[in-house]
Scaffold this motif. Structure first.
Motif, PDB file in Angstrom:
ATOM      1  N   ILE A   1     -49.557  83.449  24.486  1.00 14.84           N
ATOM      2  CA  ILE A   1     -48.825  84.231  23.477  1.00 14.84           C
ATOM      3  C   ILE A   1     -47.373  84.423  23.905  1.00 14.84           C
ATOM      4  N   MET A   2     -47.179  84.851  25.159  1.00 16.78           N
ATOM      5  CA  MET A   2     -45.815  85.171  25.599  1.00 16.78           C
ATOM      6  C   MET A   2     -44.887  83.959  25.543  1.00 16.78           C
ATOM      7  N   ALA A   3     -45.440  82.779  25.789  1.00 19.50           N
ATOM      8  CA  ALA A   3     -44.604  81.566  25.770  1.00 19.50           C
ATOM      9  C   ALA A   3     -44.135  81.223  24.365  1.00 19.50           C
ATOM     10  N   ASN A   4     -44.734  81.845  23.375  1.00 17.59           N
ATOM     11  CA  ASN A   4     -44.435  81.425  22.003  1.00 17.59           C
ATOM     12  C   ASN A   4     -43.872  82.522  21.118  1.00 17.59           C
ATOM     13  N   VAL A   5     -43.445  83.628  21.737  1.00 13.34           N
ATOM     14  CA  VAL A   5     -42.794  84.683  20.957  1.00 13.34           C
ATOM     15  C   VAL A   5     -41.509  85.135  21.664  1.00 13.34           C
ATOM     16  N   ALA A   6     -40.601  85.692  20.904  1.00 16.93           N
ATOM     17  CA  ALA A   6     -39.374  86.275  21.456  1.00 16.93           C
ATOM     18  C   ALA A   6     -39.106  87.581  20.720  1.00 16.93           C
TER      19      ALA A   6
ATOM     20  N   VAL B   1     -47.078  83.485  15.519  1.00 20.99           N
ATOM     21  CA  VAL B   1     -48.394  83.164  16.079  1.00 20.99           C
ATOM     22  C   VAL B   1     -49.489  83.813  15.241  1.00 20.99           C
ATOM     23  N   ILE B   2     -50.563  83.073  15.000  1.00 21.51           N
ATOM     24  CA  ILE B   2     -51.788  83.665  14.455  1.00 21.51           C
ATOM     25  C   ILE B   2     -52.840  83.555  15.551  1.00 21.51           C
ATOM     26  N   PHE B   3     -53.378  84.701  15.954  1.00 21.69           N
ATOM     27  CA  PHE B   3     -54.340  84.713  17.060  1.00 21.69           C
ATOM     28  C   PHE B   3     -55.744  85.007  16.530  1.00 21.69           C
ATOM     29  N   LEU B   4     -56.650  84.081  16.788  1.00 17.22           N
ATOM     30  CA  LEU B   4     -58.026  84.189  16.285  1.00 17.22           C
ATOM     31  C   LEU B   4     -59.020  84.355  17.432  1.00 17.22           C
TER      32      LEU B   4
ATOM     33  N   ILE C   1     -46.264  78.009  11.727  1.00 14.93           N
ATOM     34  CA  ILE C   1     -46.770  79.057  12.625  1.00 14.93           C
ATOM     35  C   ILE C   1     -47.810  78.427  13.558  1.00 14.93           C
ATOM     36  N   LEU C   2     -47.796  78.894  14.793  1.00 24.01           N
ATOM     37  CA  LEU C   2     -48.722  78.355  15.796  1.00 24.01           C
ATOM     38  C   LEU C   2     -50.060  79.116  15.739  1.00 24.01           C
ATOM     39  N   THR C   3     -51.171  78.392  15.856  1.00 26.85           N
ATOM     40  CA  THR C   3     -52.478  79.056  15.853  1.00 26.85           C
ATOM     41  C   THR C   3     -53.115  78.982  17.245  1.00 26.85           C
ATOM     42  N   MET C   4     -53.768  80.080  17.615  1.00 19.63           N
ATOM     43  CA  MET C   4     -54.463  80.144  18.907  1.00 19.63           C
ATOM     44  C   MET C   4     -55.831  80.741  18.667  1.00 19.63           C
ATOM     45  N   ILE C   5     -56.788  80.325  19.465  1.00 16.87           N
ATOM     46  CA  ILE C   5     -58.115  80.911  19.336  1.00 16.87           C
ATOM     47  C   ILE C   5     -58.719  81.187  20.699  1.00 16.87           C
ATOM     48  N   ASP C   6     -59.328  82.340  20.825  1.00 20.33           N
ATOM     49  CA  ASP C   6     -60.152  82.650  21.986  1.00 20.33           C
ATOM     50  C   ASP C   6     -61.543  82.108  21.669  1.00 20.33           C
ATOM     51  N   ASN C   7     -61.908  81.022  22.340  1.00 20.77           N
ATOM     52  CA  ASN C   7     -63.154  80.293  22.046  1.00 20.77           C
ATOM     53  C   ASN C   7     -64.230  80.597  23.098  1.00 20.77           C
TER      54      ASN C   7
ATOM     55  N   ASN D   1     -65.271  73.095  18.932  1.00 20.75           N
ATOM     56  CA  ASN D   1     -64.005  72.490  19.337  1.00 20.75           C
ATOM     57  C   ASN D   1     -62.971  72.746  18.246  1.00 20.75           C
ATOM     58  N   PRO D   2     -62.321  73.894  18.306  1.00 19.11           N
ATOM     59  CA  PRO D   2     -61.396  74.286  17.234  1.00 19.11           C
ATOM     60  C   PRO D   2     -60.234  73.316  17.017  1.00 19.11           C
ATOM     61  N   ALA D   3     -59.889  72.501  18.030  1.00 22.48           N
ATOM     62  CA  ALA D   3     -58.798  71.531  17.834  1.00 22.48           C
ATOM     63  C   ALA D   3     -59.153  70.548  16.720  1.00 22.48           C
ATOM     64  N   ASP D   4     -60.439  70.272  16.539  1.00 22.67           N
ATOM     65  CA  ASP D   4     -60.871  69.358  15.479  1.00 22.67           C
ATOM     66  C   ASP D   4     -60.531  69.903  14.092  1.00 22.67           C
ATOM     67  N   PHE D   5     -60.328  71.209  14.020  1.00 21.70           N
ATOM     68  CA  PHE D   5     -60.022  71.831  12.724  1.00 21.70           C
ATOM     69  C   PHE D   5     -58.544  72.211  12.627  1.00 21.70           C
ATOM     70  N   GLY D   6     -57.757  71.771  13.610  1.00 21.08           N
ATOM     71  CA  GLY D   6     -56.305  71.953  13.514  1.00 21.08           C
ATOM     72  C   GLY D   6     -55.731  73.140  14.272  1.00 21.08           C
ATOM     73  N   ILE D   7     -56.562  73.824  15.077  1.00 25.02           N
ATOM     74  CA  ILE D   7     -56.039  74.958  15.867  1.00 25.02           C
ATOM     75  C   ILE D   7     -55.226  74.403  17.043  1.00 25.02           C
ATOM     76  N   ASP D   8     -54.058  75.027  17.308  1.00 24.05           N
ATOM     77  CA  ASP D   8     -53.130  74.459  18.293  1.00 24.05           C
ATOM     78  C   ASP D   8     -53.495  74.754  19.751  1.00 24.05           C
TER      79      ASP D   8
END
Ligand SMILES: *Cc1c(COP(=O)(O)O)cnc(C)c1O
Length: 387
Positions: free
Chosen positions: A90-95, A146-149, A174-180, A189-196
């Motif tokens: 998260i921190m690397a992708n927000v300012a 960021v959208i955090f899932l 917008i960048l998407t992230m998921i706690d898997n 495998n959330p990357a298969d559905f386009g999660i970054d």
């Protein structure tokens, strides 16, 4: 590649370590070179070549390659904990001035990062009920980065429609992230559905033996390099080579362990759903689960976690019930060999049982690797204690 090929063979370099079946632990902080040119090359490519173990290490790199392959991403980065991985991502992708959309009830320390830390640096956030895609959609602002899932999340297993969120986010930059962590790379495998960016507490299923705390972040080469050069190296939450080795060992049996935990959890859920002393069972693969369609779309099967509420509001009774277990140990976490019970009443001061997100009659369970008969008997014993 088949999962077993990744786990058993991919990225192994046995000829370089005396044909040992198991890779050695490169328990070294630094690496040394024969020439200035070699040293310069290593330093200039610190992201990929061992130079100093805060950055890269042969044992850690082997694990890194396997986890990226398991998550269907180009690269991964390993951290000393799941929380360190989440914070770095998260921190690397927000300012300052940026905004994050996060699902309600994420992992507690993810919530603390957003609530208590990032606010100090001018990063705001909105937490939404992510069950309904339109809530995520309408929370997006012009400064959302960021959208955090977290799907499913860890107590009540709410899910999000990953594909819908990923499509919307891509369209808006917008960048998407998921706690898997719930599913492990074996079940989803959330990357298969386009999660970054895919995040795991590797402490849980990946390590699988309750003996090492670790985290992983899986993403593209480009994103990995960006995070590596920034938060990864600067905050320095490095995984030790020894813990990387423990995770490699754990990984060898990941599919088998998931299968056993999942079978146990299914059997226990069927038993509990018909039990007169149970108010509700939370389990993504139960036929009564409200988001069963999403569970089936995004996961290959269930994992070992489930949650119950007892048909009593009496906290003392809940306590008695939990204390009666012999084989479910009282503890946090999941994904190890041992079955665990985590009563919500431990989250609160005993005077304030009704103050929190989870009701006092809620208990989260993890079905471990024991025989299911043993675990069923243990539940019977606990029910008898409060009859
Ligand atoms: C445990 C956990 C984390 C944090 O991981 P650590 O390895 O304990 O730092 C993050 N998310 C979820 C869902 C978890 O269960």
């Amino acid at each position: 590649m088949h999962i077993s090929e990744i786990i058993n063979h991919f990225a192994e370099d046995r000829e370089n370590y005396s044909n040992a079946a198991v890779p050695p632990i490169a328990q070294s902080a630094n690496f040394c070179y024969k020439s200035v040119a070699q040293m310069r090359h290593a330093l200039q490519n610190e992201h990929l070549v061992p130079f100093y173990t805060r950055g890269s290490n042969p044992t850690t790199d082997l694990l890194r390659k396997k986890l990226a392959a398991l998550e269907h991403t180009e690269d991964s980065l390993l951290f000393a904990s799941g929380s360190a991985a989440i914070a770095a991502a998260i921190m690397a992708n927000v300012a300052m001035g940026d905004h994050v959309v996060c699902i309600q009830k994420p992992y507690s320390w993810t919530a603390k990062l957003l609530n208590n830390i990032l606010g100090r640096f001018g990063v705001t956030h909105t937490m939404v009920n992510g069950r309904d895609f339109s809530n995520i959609q309408s929370a997006i602002k012009s400064n959302t980065k960021v959208i955090f899932l977290e799907s499913p999340n860890s107590w009540t297993f709410e899910m999000q429609d990953l594909e819908a969120v990923a499509d919307l986010a891509r369209a808006k930059g917008i960048l998407t992230m998921i706690d898997n962590s719930y599913a492990s790379p074996i079940l989803s495998n959330p990357a298969d559905f386009g999660i970054d960016i895919i995040l795991h507490s590797a402490t849980k299923y990946i390590g699988g033996h309750s003996d090492a705390v670790a985290g992983v972040l899986c993403c593209s080469h480009e994103m990995s390099l960006k995070i590596f050069k920034g938060e990864f190296m600067t905050l320095g939450g490095t995984l030790s080579p020894f813990n990387a080795w423990l995770l490699l060992r754990g990984l060898r049996t990941l599919p088998l362990r998931i299968k056993q935990a999942a079978n146990n959890a299914s059997a226990l859920v069927s038993y509990l759903e018909n039990h007169p002393m149970i108010e509700k069972v939370y389990f993504p693969f139960s036929s009564t689960y409200e988001q069963n369609d999403l569970a089936k779309k995004y996961m290959k099967g269930n994992a070992g976690q489930f949650t119950i509420t007892l048909k009593t509001k009496d906290a003392e009774k809940v306590e008695k019930f939990c204390n009666a277990f012999e084989f479910f140990l009282l503890g946090c976490s999941w994904g190890g060999y041992e079955s665990l019970a985590f009563p919500a009443i431990t989250l609160y001061d005993s005077m304030n049982y009704n103050s929190g997100v989870f009701p006092p009659n809620m208990i989260r369970f993890y079905a471990g690797l024991e025989e299911k008969e043993l675990l069923l008997q243990d539940f019977e014993k606990a029910f008898r204690a409060i009859q």
